[in-house]
Design an enzyme around this catalytic site. Structure first.
Site, short mmCIF file in Angstrom:
data_model
loop_
_atom_site.label_atom_id
_atom_site.label_comp_id
_atom_site.label_asym_id
_atom_site.label_seq_id
_atom_site.Cartn_x
_atom_site.Cartn_y
_atom_site.Cartn_z
CG ASP A 78 -1.60 -20.13 2.87
OD1 ASP A 78 -1.09 -19.90 3.92
OD2 ASP A 78 -1.38 -20.89 2.00
CG ASP A 83 -7.36 -4.08 2.73
OD1 ASP A 83 -8.46 -4.31 3.18
OD2 ASP A 83 -7.13 -3.91 1.56
CE1 TYR A 133 -2.35 -3.45 0.59
CE2 TYR A 133 -4.24 -1.88 0.82
CZ TYR A 133 -3.58 -3.19 0.72
OH TYR A 133 -4.85 -4.19 0.58
CG ASP A 177 -13.33 -6.21 4.23
OD1 ASP A 177 -12.63 -5.51 5.14
OD2 ASP A 177 -13.59 -5.96 2.96
#
Ligand code: NAD
Length: 485
Positions: free
Chosen positions: A216, A240, A136, A244
Site C-alpha cells: 500500500d 496487476d 488468479y 496499471d
C-alpha cells in the site's frame, strides 16, 4: 528463455496473433515498421480470441496456435476480447497458463511528447509481476449461501523464479535496485513468502541493492516519488493493480508495452484491449504494440534494431507530428497509416531527450521439469481448523462444540469469524456471519496424520452442523505453518 538466434545469420520465426478489434490494425502497423527497420523476423500467423470462441473452441486458442507457440517460443500478440458471461475462459489467461509464462514485465518509462502530470520527473522503472499464481489460480468456493472464498496460493518456487527474473532483468538493463513489494505484514505466510524468499535470493546478487516495501505504501510512493523505483517485484494481484497505476503515470494503458515470459515461451503484447469502439476506423495507436515488439527484439538479441525502432518512435512522439488522435494535440490526429509512415521516415534518427540504456539478454535459470517438493526437517500435527456454517451465537456454539469433543483427543481452543476470535469472547463488536472457524487442538502434537481422529471429529460435528472444509494445523521444522486467530 530460448537461446538467441543471431539476427545477422537467420530470421527468427515469431508467432503473430493479430487478435480482436484494433488488433489487426496495430499488428500490421508494427510489422510494417519492423520490416522497414530491417528486423529479421518471419511471421507465422495464428488465431486466438473472439473468432476461436465463435468456432466453439472454449479455451480461445486452437491447437494449431498452441503448436505454433510451442515451436517458435516467441509470440507477438494483439489484444484478445474476453467474452463476458458465456462461461468461456480468457484466451490471454489460457496462453499464460499453458506455457507457464510466470513473469509479466511492464516497463514504466516517461515517453517524450506524451504529457502527464509527471512529465519531466524522469520516471523509468519496471514492474515485474508474478503471472500465474496467487488469487488468479481462480480456485473459489461458496462457503455458505452468502460467503465466498478464493484461494490465494503462493509457492516457494513461484517466488524464487519471479525474484530471479527481476534480478536478471535488473542486470540486463543495468539497473541497480530491486524493491520487493508485499502485504507480508498481514498475510505473513503467503505474501510473506515473497518477502522471505526474495530477500534470500537477492543475497546472491551483491551488485543489486534491495529493499522491501509494504504494497500500500508502494502505491503511495509510486504517485508521490515515482523516480525512486528501478525494478519492483510483486505477487499477481498486487502487480496487476500497481502495474496499471504505474502505466497511468506515464501516459496510460494505450501506450504501455508488456512481456510475459517463461522458461520456454515469451509473449509480447500491448497492455490495452481491443478498443472495439474504434476498430476498423484507422484510429488505433500502435505505440504500445510497437514498444512490445522492441522488447521482443531485445529478447531475441537484436539490440540494434530494437534501439533503431524505439528511437524512431521517440523522435516521432517528441516532434508531435502525425500522431494518432488519442495522443495528438486536439484536432491534429492522423490515421494509423500516416503515423506509421512518420515513424518509418524517422528510422535512423536518435532521440536527444530520452536517455539511452545499454541492454543485454535476460539470463534466466531454467527450472527442472520434475515436480517441486521440499521435505521439511520435521512435521508435527497440532490440531485442525474446521470451517462450519452456523447461525448459533458464539457462546452457544462454543458450549456445543466443547461438549462434543469431551473425551476425544481434541479440545476446542477458539472460534473465529472472518479471522477475528469470537469465542472465548474478547469483548469486541465483531459482526457475525454464518461462516465460522472452530480450532481444535490435540492434547499433545502428533507425528502421524491422525486421519481416524479427524474423521471421528467431523462425524460428531456433522451430526449437528454443516461443515465445509478442514485445515490441518501443522508445524514444519518446528515453526507454525498456520496463522493465529
Ligand atoms: P481497451 O483498452 O480496449 O479500451 C479502453 C479505452 O482506450 C477506449 O477508449 C479505447 O478506444 C482506448 N484505446 C485502447 N487502446 C488504444 C489504442 N491502441 N489506440 C487508441 N485508443 C486506444 O479496454 P476495454 O474497453 O476495457 O476492453 C475491450 C476489450 O479488450 C474487452 O473484451 C477486454 O476483455 C479486452 N482486453 C484485452 C486485453 C489483452 O488482450 N491483453 C487487455 C485488456 C482488455
Amino acid at each position: 528463455m530460448d537461446a538467441a538466434i543471431s539476427p545477422t545469420r537467420t530470421r527468427t520465426k515469431v508467432t503473430a496473433i493479430a487478435g480482436d478489434g484494433i488488433g489487426p490494425e496495430v499488428m500490421k502497423a508494427t510489422q510494417q515498421i519492423l520490416a522497414a527497420a530491417g528486423a529479421r523476423l518471419e511471421w507465422e500467423d495464428a488465431l486466438a480470441g473472439a473468432e476461436a470462441f465463435r468456432k466453439g473452441i472454449s479455451s480461445g486458442a486452437p491447437q494449431e496456435t498452441l503448436d505454433s507457440i510451442a515451436r517458435n517460443g516467441v509470440v507477438l500478440k494483439g489484444p484478445l476480447e474476453t467474452p463476458v458471461g458465456h462461461g468461456e475462459k480468457s484466451a490471454n489467461v489460457t496462453l499464460r497458463k499453458i506455457f507457464e509464462m510466470y513473469g509479466n514485465i511492464r516497463p514504466v518509462r516517461e515517453l517524450p511528447g506524451i504529457r502527464t502530470p509527471f512529465t519531466g520527473r524522469g520516471i523509468d522503472f519496471v514492474v515485474v509481476r508474478e503471472n500465474v499464481e496467487d488469487l488468479y489460480a481462480g480456485v473459489e468456493y461458496m462457503q455458505s449461501a452468502g460467503v465466498a472464498q478464493s484461494l490465494k496460493l503462493i509457492t516457494e518456487p513461484g517466488c524464487e523464479r519471479i525474484v530471479r527474473l527481476a534480478a536478471a532483468l535488473a542486470r540486463a538493463e543495468g539497473r541497480k535496485k530491486v524493491t520487493i513489494s508485499t502485504k507480508a505484514n498481514i498475510m505473513k505466510l503467503s505474501e510473506g513468502m515473497l518477502k522471505r524468499v526474495g530477500e534470500q535470493v537477492l543475497k546472491e546478487y551483491p551488485d543489486l541493492q534491495h529493499e522491501h516495501m509494504i504494497v500500500d505504501n508502494c502505491a503511495h510512493q509510486m504517485v508521490i516519488r515515482p523516480e525512486q523505483f528501478d525494478i519492483t517485484v510483486m505477487t499477481n494481484m498486487n502487480g496487476d493493480i500497481l502495474s496499471d497505476l504505474a502505466a497511468g503515470l506515464v501516459g496510460g494503458l494505450g501506450v504501455a508495452p508488456s512481456a510475459n515470459v517463461g522458461d520456454r515461451v515469451a509473449m509480447f503484447e500491448a497492455v490495452h484491449g481491443s478498443a472495439p469502439q474504434i476498430a476498423g476506423k484507422g484510429l488505433a495507436n500502435p505505440t504500445a504494440l510497437l514498444l512490445s515488439a522492441v522488447m521482443l527484439l531485445r529478447h531475441i538479441g537484436d539490440f540494434a534494431t530494437a534501439s533503431k525502432v524505439e528511437n524512431a518512435l521517440y523522435v516521432t512522439l517528441e516532434e508531435g507530428k502525425d500522431l494518432t488522435g488519442d495522443i495528438a494535440a486536439p484536432g491534429t490526429g492522423v490515421p494509423t497509416g500516416a503515423f506509421v509512415a512518420r515513424v518509418i521516415a524517422n528510422l535512423g534518427r536518435d532521440s536527444a531527450k530520452v536517455p539511452q540504456r545499454e541492454y543485454r539478454r535476460i539470463e534466466l535459470k531454467q527450472w527442472p521439469a520434475a515436480t517441486w517438493h521440499r521435505e521439511p526437517a520435521s512435521r508435527e500435527l497440532v490440531g485442525v481448523d474446521v470451517f462450519l456454517e452456523s447461525s448459533e451465537s458464539p457462546a452457544a456454539l462454543g458450549r456445543m462444540l466443547s461438549d462434543m469433543v469431551a473425551g476425544t483427543a481434541f479440545t476446542l481452543e477458539m472460534i473465529s469469524s472472518r479471522g477475528a476470535q469470537v469465542w472465548p469472547e474478547l469483548g469486541g463488536n465483531t459482526f457475525l456471519v454464518d461462516h465460522l472457524r472452530a480450532r481444535f487442538l490435540f492434547q499433545a502434537p502428533r507425528q502421524d496424520d491422525a486421519t481416524a481422529e479427524i474423521t471421528e471429529l467431523l462425524t460428531r460435528i456433522g451430526s449437528r452442523h454443516r461443515w465445509m472444509h478442514v485445515e490441518k494445523l501443522q508445524r514444519f521444522g518446528g515453526a507454525d505453518a498456520y496463522s493465529k486467530a
